[in-house]
Scaffold this motif. Structure first.
Motif, PDB file in Angstrom:
ATOM      1  N   UNK A   1      -1.300 -10.701  15.815  1.00 25.00           N
ATOM      2  CA  UNK A   1      -2.176 -11.073  16.697  1.00 25.00           C
ATOM      3  C   UNK A   1      -3.176 -12.295  16.252  1.00 25.00           C
ATOM      4  N   UNK A   2      -2.827 -13.257  15.640  1.00 22.09           N
ATOM      5  CA  UNK A   2      -3.789 -14.399  14.930  1.00 22.09           C
ATOM      6  C   UNK A   2      -4.297 -15.109  16.051  1.00 22.09           C
ATOM      7  N   UNK A   3      -3.635 -15.346  17.296  1.00 23.43           N
ATOM      8  CA  UNK A   3      -4.014 -16.182  18.289  1.00 23.43           C
ATOM      9  C   UNK A   3      -4.148 -17.654  17.933  1.00 23.43           C
ATOM     10  N   UNK A   4      -2.853 -17.831  17.297  1.00 23.06           N
ATOM     11  CA  UNK A   4      -2.570 -19.173  16.699  1.00 23.06           C
ATOM     12  C   UNK A   4      -2.105 -20.315  17.879  1.00 23.06           C
ATOM     13  N   UNK A   5      -2.462 -21.623  18.045  1.00 25.19           N
ATOM     14  CA  UNK A   5      -2.196 -22.291  18.979  1.00 25.19           C
ATOM     15  C   UNK A   5      -0.590 -22.302  19.260  1.00 25.19           C
ATOM     16  N   UNK A   6      -0.091 -22.097  20.444  1.00 23.87           N
ATOM     17  CA  UNK A   6       1.307 -21.924  20.936  1.00 23.87           C
ATOM     18  C   UNK A   6       1.301 -23.011  22.048  1.00 23.87           C
ATOM     19  N   UNK A   7       2.271 -24.051  21.804  1.00 18.79           N
ATOM     20  CA  UNK A   7       2.392 -25.101  22.552  1.00 18.79           C
ATOM     21  C   UNK A   7       3.886 -25.582  22.524  1.00 18.79           C
TER      22      UNK A   7
ATOM     23  N   UNK B   1       1.294  -0.179   4.693  1.00 19.78           N
ATOM     24  CA  UNK B   1       1.194  -1.317   3.348  1.00 19.78           C
ATOM     25  C   UNK B   1       0.778  -2.699   4.054  1.00 19.78           C
ATOM     26  N   UNK B   2      -0.607  -3.265   3.517  1.00 17.48           N
ATOM     27  CA  UNK B   2      -1.117  -4.529   3.835  1.00 17.48           C
ATOM     28  C   UNK B   2      -0.524  -5.695   3.098  1.00 17.48           C
ATOM     29  N   UNK B   3      -0.209  -6.556   3.962  1.00 17.37           N
ATOM     30  CA  UNK B   3       0.459  -8.039   3.387  1.00 17.37           C
ATOM     31  C   UNK B   3      -0.083  -9.197   4.298  1.00 17.37           C
ATOM     32  N   UNK B   4      -0.010 -10.289   3.586  1.00 20.28           N
ATOM     33  CA  UNK B   4      -0.534 -11.582   4.447  1.00 20.28           C
ATOM     34  C   UNK B   4       0.718 -12.333   4.951  1.00 20.28           C
ATOM     35  N   UNK B   5       0.547 -13.150   5.978  1.00 22.59           N
ATOM     36  CA  UNK B   5       1.451 -13.705   6.785  1.00 22.59           C
ATOM     37  C   UNK B   5       1.024 -15.304   6.683  1.00 22.59           C
TER      38      UNK B   5
ATOM     39  N   UNK C   1      -6.859 -14.776  -4.395  1.00 22.64           N
ATOM     40  CA  UNK C   1      -7.372 -13.664  -3.701  1.00 22.64           C
ATOM     41  C   UNK C   1      -6.339 -12.970  -2.814  1.00 22.64           C
ATOM     42  N   UNK C   2      -5.512 -13.819  -2.085  1.00 20.76           N
ATOM     43  CA  UNK C   2      -4.441 -13.108  -1.429  1.00 20.76           C
ATOM     44  C   UNK C   2      -3.368 -12.568  -2.292  1.00 20.76           C
ATOM     45  N   UNK C   3      -3.068 -13.036  -3.573  1.00 20.77           N
ATOM     46  CA  UNK C   3      -1.953 -12.761  -4.376  1.00 20.77           C
ATOM     47  C   UNK C   3      -2.156 -11.060  -4.591  1.00 20.77           C
ATOM     48  N   UNK C   4      -3.356 -10.448  -4.352  1.00 22.09           N
ATOM     49  CA  UNK C   4      -3.273  -9.088  -4.612  1.00 22.09           C
ATOM     50  C   UNK C   4      -2.398  -8.337  -3.679  1.00 22.09           C
ATOM     51  N   UNK C   5      -2.182  -9.195  -2.320  1.00 24.55           N
ATOM     52  CA  UNK C   5      -1.451  -8.479  -1.273  1.00 24.55           C
ATOM     53  C   UNK C   5      -0.107  -9.268  -1.433  1.00 24.55           C
ATOM     54  N   UNK C   6       1.101  -8.394  -0.835  1.00 26.85           N
ATOM     55  CA  UNK C   6       2.437  -9.361  -0.903  1.00 26.85           C
ATOM     56  C   UNK C   6       2.201 -10.287   0.406  1.00 26.85           C
ATOM     57  N   UNK C   7       3.001 -11.461   0.146  1.00 28.82           N
ATOM     58  CA  UNK C   7       2.717 -12.651   1.198  1.00 28.82           C
ATOM     59  C   UNK C   7       4.147 -12.802   1.639  1.00 28.82           C
ATOM     60  N   UNK C   8       3.904 -13.129   2.978  1.00 31.49           N
ATOM     61  CA  UNK C   8       5.025 -13.552   3.799  1.00 31.49           C
ATOM     62  C   UNK C   8       4.891 -14.692   4.382  1.00 31.49           C
TER      63      UNK C   8
ATOM     64  N   UNK D   1      -3.214 -18.191   7.955  1.00 35.51           N
ATOM     65  CA  UNK D   1      -3.032 -17.062   7.130  1.00 35.51           C
ATOM     66  C   UNK D   1      -3.673 -15.750   7.838  1.00 35.51           C
ATOM     67  N   UNK D   2      -2.995 -14.548   7.952  1.00 33.56           N
ATOM     68  CA  UNK D   2      -3.662 -13.692   8.264  1.00 33.56           C
ATOM     69  C   UNK D   2      -2.883 -12.421   7.901  1.00 33.56           C
ATOM     70  N   UNK D   3      -3.757 -11.205   7.828  1.00 31.61           N
ATOM     71  CA  UNK D   3      -3.264  -9.984   7.457  1.00 31.61           C
ATOM     72  C   UNK D   3      -2.511  -9.045   8.392  1.00 31.61           C
ATOM     73  N   UNK D   4      -1.571  -8.324   8.091  1.00 29.28           N
ATOM     74  CA  UNK D   4      -0.827  -7.502   8.685  1.00 29.28           C
ATOM     75  C   UNK D   4      -0.488  -6.120   7.843  1.00 29.28           C
ATOM     76  N   UNK D   5       0.140  -5.287   8.599  1.00 31.96           N
ATOM     77  CA  UNK D   5       0.395  -4.023   8.052  1.00 31.96           C
ATOM     78  C   UNK D   5       1.900  -3.842   8.350  1.00 31.96           C
ATOM     79  N   UNK D   6       2.711  -3.121   6.906  1.00 32.21           N
ATOM     80  CA  UNK D   6       4.112  -2.742   7.540  1.00 32.21           C
ATOM     81  C   UNK D   6       3.950  -1.237   8.343  1.00 32.21           C
ATOM     82  N   UNK D   7       4.909  -0.974   8.902  1.00 34.78           N
ATOM     83  CA  UNK D   7       4.854   0.423   9.590  1.00 34.78           C
ATOM     84  C   UNK D   7       4.343   1.570   8.859  1.00 34.78           C
ATOM     85  N   UNK D   8       4.623   1.401   7.439  1.00 43.00           N
ATOM     86  CA  UNK D   8       4.285   2.611   6.602  1.00 43.00           C
ATOM     87  C   UNK D   8       2.806   2.294   6.114  1.00 43.00           C
TER      88      UNK D   8
END
Length: 497
Positions: free
Chosen positions: A297-303, A323-327, A271-278, A314-321
């Protein structure tokens, strides 16, 4: 406290080795110390923090057992520890960095580091690893400080661990067991827990030790001594053989469970392969989760602790132009990561091989960032396909890094960028770099899409680059760059000429 070869003039003096131990101990308390983790508004509510804090070991809680052999090996009790490091090659700085990392690992596991011993010798002692004389010295330190565990900065053979325990009279664990214990504390998902348990059992299997007659007693149809007569003889199984068989059975069950989770994992990946992945990779505590939070802005645990993240995020984000991608955030690596963990987490590490871009996060403030880069690549070399993914070195914590270190890292052949996930410096440049390096759609389409297929127009905006859009009587005219799959679906939806 050291054991250095006097015949080698290039080696540091004992007082210098003592200074190394003092520096390690002075910095050890910063790993989990109060206020030791800095956060930003991008880190969210950190909802996992209370659950993670509940896993901390209780201080001043020592075992009530006098005989160390009565404690089952996999039930580690780390409270007050003494570190033991051995130095056979490299520089004094390398030895200090390695021992400092061991102190951080011990504190992350919930223990209090009391003291350390750094020994110089060409090869480990085959019997006790550090030699009988040094083992007696460690015993005296343990007794004087009231320590209950000795942590060795290396992998010990089962015979070495037993022999060292017999001398120091407290629990002895090696670096691999310490890392496995941290993973066992931090794993949350069903798959993560199964992977950690499998790695622990693989480590435990060759280290089962006998406890007197109870491990060697054999019986056939009924238990009894030699005088018990019929029914008491036969091949039977020793206690240790029975334990080994049970461990093998449990390992086989865990492998089946992990394999059964693979289809669901592949579906999510497809499902995620439809989007570029980082994919974000890097040494443990390099700031990967902080970077993920900055980007998405995933809110993942930081310690400020080693291996704070085990389960992939895995979260989604957007490029400045637009385009959506997953991280994807992955488990951190460490020098000489136990091979049991690499094998058990192979399914998790496969996420890296399916990425379009790899952000290799490096702690630029660390004394040996190049060593961390090498350690990460050593692990990734065992992941098929990871070496073909485009790599960007993200020099994190640049705000507190030494200028000489940054200059040295900039000279590397890879693409590098300096950021600070804490202050936000360099983040806009990083987002622009991600936009440039992610693959762009290659198929140009000029097509009229019926108004009933607004979903395809929406997908073109999300996954492609829309050049021109206008409305005509037959539908929406779209000029865009899209991938092969979307181009084929747009062609099929277009009205016949």
């Amino acid at each position: 406290m050291s054991d250095l070869d006097e015949n080698q003039p290039s080696e540091p003096t004992p007082s210098r080795a003592d200074a190394v131990i003092e520096r390690v101990l002075a910095r050890a308390s910063t790993v989990l110390g109060k206020g030791g983790t800095a956060r930003t508004d991008y880190d969210g509510d950190q909802l996992d923090r209370e659950e993670r804090a509940a896993l901390r070991r209780v201080g001043n809680l020592s075992t009530e057992l006098e005989d160390v052999t009565e404690v089952e090996y996999r039930q580690l009790r780390l409270e007050r520890v003494v570190l033991v490091g051995q130095w056979s090659h490299g520089t004094a700085a390398d030895a200090e960095v390695s021992l400092r990392e061991l102190a951080a690992l011990a504190e992350t596991a919930g223990s209090e580091v009391l003291d350390g011993v750094l020994q110089r010798r060409p090869n480990p002692d085959p019997a006790t690893y550090i030699g009988k004389g040094k083992a007696i010295e460690v015993k005296e330190i343990v007794a004087a400080l009231g320590a209950d565990t000795v942590v060795v900065n290396d992998d010990l053979a089962p015979s070495q661990r037993r022999a060292l325990e017999d001398v120091v009279k407290v629990k002895v664990i090696d670096r691999t067991a310490l890392i496995l214990d941290i993973f066992a504390q931090h794993a949350k998902s069903k798959e993560g827990k199964a992977q950690v348990e499998l790695a622990q059992l693989e480590y435990l299997l060759p280290r089962l030790r006998g406890w007197g007659d109870s491990m060697s007693r054999q019986a056939g149809g009924q238990v009894g001594g030699a005088a018990a007569g019929m029914g008491s003889r036969g091949p039977g199984e020793t206690k240790i053989e029975l334990d080994r068989r049970r461990i093998h059975t449990r390992m086989a069950q865990l492998r089946r469970e992990i394999k059964a989770m693979e289809p669901a994992r592949n579906v999510r990946r497809d499902r995620r392969l439809a989007l570029p992945n980082v994919a974000i990779v890097g040494y443990t505590n390099a700031g990967k989760s902080s970077l993920l939070n900055r980007i998405t802005g995933a809110g993942a645990l930081v310690e400020n602790a080693l291996f704070a993240t085990l389960d992939p995020t895995v979260r989604r984000s957007q490029t400045p132009d637009g385009r959506e991608y997953t991280v994807s955030d992955t488990v951190g690596f460490v020098r000489d990561l136990p091979h049991q963990l690499v094998a058990a987490f192979s399914s998790t590490l496969e996420e890296v091989a399916h990425a379009d871009l790899m952000l290799h996060v490096v702690d630029a403030s660390h004394p040996d960032p190049e060593g961390q880069v090498s350690a990460v690549r050593a692990v990734l070399s065992d992941v098929p396909g990871a070496d073909t993914v485009k790599e960007v070195l993200v020099l994190n914590k640049a705000d507190i890094a030494e200028p000489e270190t940054l200059m040295r890292l900039r000279a590397r052949p890879e693409i590098t960028i300096e950021v600070s996930a804490l202050t936000g410096a360099g983040m806009s440049e990083l987002l622009d770099l991600i936009a440039r390096e992610l693959p762009r759609p290659e198929v140009r389409i000029d097509i009229v899409v019926p108004y009933t297929r607004g979903d395809l127009i929406h997908e073109a905006h999300l996954h492609g680059e829309v050049i021109e859009e206008s409305h005509e009587p037959e539908g929406t005219r779209l000029i865009a760059m899209v991938d092969d799959s979307l181009a084929a679906r747009l062609q099929a939806a277009a009205p016949a000429a």
